[in-house]
Design a protein around this motif. Structure first.
Motif, short mmCIF file in Angstrom:
data_model
loop_
_atom_site.label_atom_id
_atom_site.label_comp_id
_atom_site.label_asym_id
_atom_site.label_seq_id
_atom_site.Cartn_x
_atom_site.Cartn_y
_atom_site.Cartn_z
N PHE A 77 0.81 -1.22 0.00
CA PHE A 77 0.00 0.00 0.00
C PHE A 77 0.84 1.27 0.00
O PHE A 77 0.36 2.32 -0.40
N GLU A 78 2.09 1.17 0.41
CA GLU A 78 2.99 2.32 0.27
C GLU A 78 3.17 2.66 -1.21
O GLU A 78 3.30 3.82 -1.57
N ALA A 79 3.17 1.65 -2.07
CA ALA A 79 3.28 1.88 -3.52
C ALA A 79 1.92 2.24 -4.12
O ALA A 79 1.83 3.11 -4.99
N VAL A 80 0.85 1.59 -3.65
CA VAL A 80 -0.50 1.84 -4.19
C VAL A 80 -0.90 3.29 -3.99
O VAL A 80 -1.55 3.89 -4.85
N ARG A 81 -0.51 3.88 -2.88
CA ARG A 81 -0.93 5.26 -2.59
C ARG A 81 -0.40 6.27 -3.59
O ARG A 81 -0.89 7.39 -3.68
N LEU A 82 0.59 5.88 -4.39
CA LEU A 82 1.17 6.77 -5.38
C LEU A 82 0.33 6.88 -6.65
O LEU A 82 0.54 7.77 -7.46
N PHE A 83 -0.65 5.97 -6.81
CA PHE A 83 -1.50 5.99 -8.01
C PHE A 83 -2.67 6.94 -7.81
O PHE A 83 -3.12 7.16 -6.69
N PRO A 84 -3.20 7.47 -8.91
CA PRO A 84 -4.39 8.34 -8.81
C PRO A 84 -5.58 7.56 -8.24
O PRO A 84 -5.70 6.35 -8.46
N LEU A 85 -6.44 8.25 -7.51
CA LEU A 85 -7.57 7.62 -6.83
C LEU A 85 -8.44 6.79 -7.77
O LEU A 85 -8.88 5.69 -7.42
N GLN A 86 -8.66 7.25 -9.00
CA GLN A 86 -9.52 6.52 -9.93
C GLN A 86 -8.92 5.18 -10.36
O GLN A 86 -9.63 4.31 -10.86
N ASP A 87 -7.61 4.99 -10.16
CA ASP A 87 -6.95 3.74 -10.56
C ASP A 87 -6.71 2.78 -9.39
O ASP A 87 -6.23 1.67 -9.59
N VAL A 88 -7.03 3.19 -8.18
CA VAL A 88 -6.69 2.41 -6.99
C VAL A 88 -7.37 1.04 -6.99
O VAL A 88 -6.73 0.03 -6.69
N ALA A 89 -8.64 0.95 -7.32
CA ALA A 89 -9.34 -0.36 -7.32
C ALA A 89 -8.66 -1.31 -8.30
O ALA A 89 -8.44 -2.49 -7.98
N PHE A 90 -8.34 -0.82 -9.47
CA PHE A 90 -7.66 -1.65 -10.48
C PHE A 90 -6.30 -2.11 -9.98
O PHE A 90 -5.96 -3.29 -10.08
N VAL A 91 -5.51 -1.20 -9.43
CA VAL A 91 -4.17 -1.53 -8.96
C VAL A 91 -4.23 -2.56 -7.82
O VAL A 91 -3.45 -3.52 -7.80
N ILE A 92 -5.15 -2.37 -6.89
CA ILE A 92 -5.28 -3.31 -5.77
C ILE A 92 -5.66 -4.70 -6.28
O ILE A 92 -5.06 -5.70 -5.88
N ALA A 93 -6.66 -4.77 -7.16
CA ALA A 93 -7.12 -6.08 -7.65
C ALA A 93 -6.03 -6.79 -8.45
O ALA A 93 -5.78 -7.98 -8.23
N VAL A 94 -5.39 -6.09 -9.34
CA VAL A 94 -4.35 -6.71 -10.17
C VAL A 94 -3.15 -7.10 -9.31
O VAL A 94 -2.58 -8.19 -9.48
N THR A 95 -2.77 -6.26 -8.38
CA THR A 95 -1.65 -6.59 -7.50
C THR A 95 -1.97 -7.81 -6.65
O THR A 95 -1.14 -8.72 -6.52
N GLY A 96 -3.16 -7.85 -6.07
CA GLY A 96 -3.56 -9.01 -5.27
C GLY A 96 -3.58 -10.28 -6.10
O GLY A 96 -3.07 -11.32 -5.67
N ALA A 97 -4.14 -10.22 -7.29
CA ALA A 97 -4.19 -11.39 -8.17
C ALA A 97 -2.79 -11.80 -8.61
O ALA A 97 -2.48 -13.00 -8.67
N ALA A 98 -1.94 -10.84 -8.91
CA ALA A 98 -0.57 -11.15 -9.33
C ALA A 98 0.23 -11.78 -8.19
O ALA A 98 1.02 -12.70 -8.42
#
Length: 159
Positions: A77-98
């Motif tokens: 989440f230290e890395a996720v917080r650097l993404f724009p808010l509109q992309d956070v759901a996508f980044v979390i899901a893809v990161t978790g799946a990866a």
């Protein structure tokens, strides 16, 4: 134990890369209801993402959640917080799946010492990614990756 049969490294790397992408996609598609890339599980958003935004990185890494220090999710989440808010759901899901896909491949490789058949090791991986209870809460989030890590750790320790 004999080492794994020799094959070309580029072929093996290609097969692992293809498997990684395939497993990641399968894990993302398993979530029913709202698409995985358009939703955030409660703990991911309410606690971990919010904590990453509000608190400094070093203090956030040792912050507890329900009595547990969860270092891996806090680091991610230290890395996720650097993404724009509109992309956070996508980044979390893809990161978790990866992360789940990566751990599944760790299980596939580390189980070779005890299970020689690639088919049986593939079934072991399939049992991991097709776990019946997984779509309920375990998939496509970062907070629950440690549950997958426990299973992978078992096989790594046996390796």
């Amino acid at each position: 134990m004999d080492p794994e049969p020799k094959s070309s490294r580029p072929l093996r790397a290609s097969l692992y890369s293809l498997a990684f992408v395939g497993i990641t996609i399968v894990v993302l598609l398993r979530q029913s209801g709202v698409s995985a890339v358009n939703s955030i599980w409660a703990e991911d958003g309410e606690s971990f993402y919010k904590d990453a935004l509000v608190h400094s990185g070093t203090s956030n890494l040792i912050r507890t959640y329900a009595g547990y220090i969860q270092l891996l999710p806090r680091l991610v989440f230290e890395a996720v917080r650097l993404f724009p808010l509109q992309d956070v759901a996508f980044v979390i899901a893809v990161t978790g799946a990866a992360l789940v896909a990566g751990l599944a491949l760790v299980v596939f490789r580390s189980s070779f010492a005890l299970i020689r058949s690639p088919l049986l090791r593939g079934l072991l991986v399939a049992s991991m990614i097709l776990l019946p209870v997984a779509p309920g809460e375990l998939l496509n989030n970062i907070v629950n990756v440690p549950w997958w890590l426990i299973f992978a750790s078992f096989w790594v320790l046996l390796w």
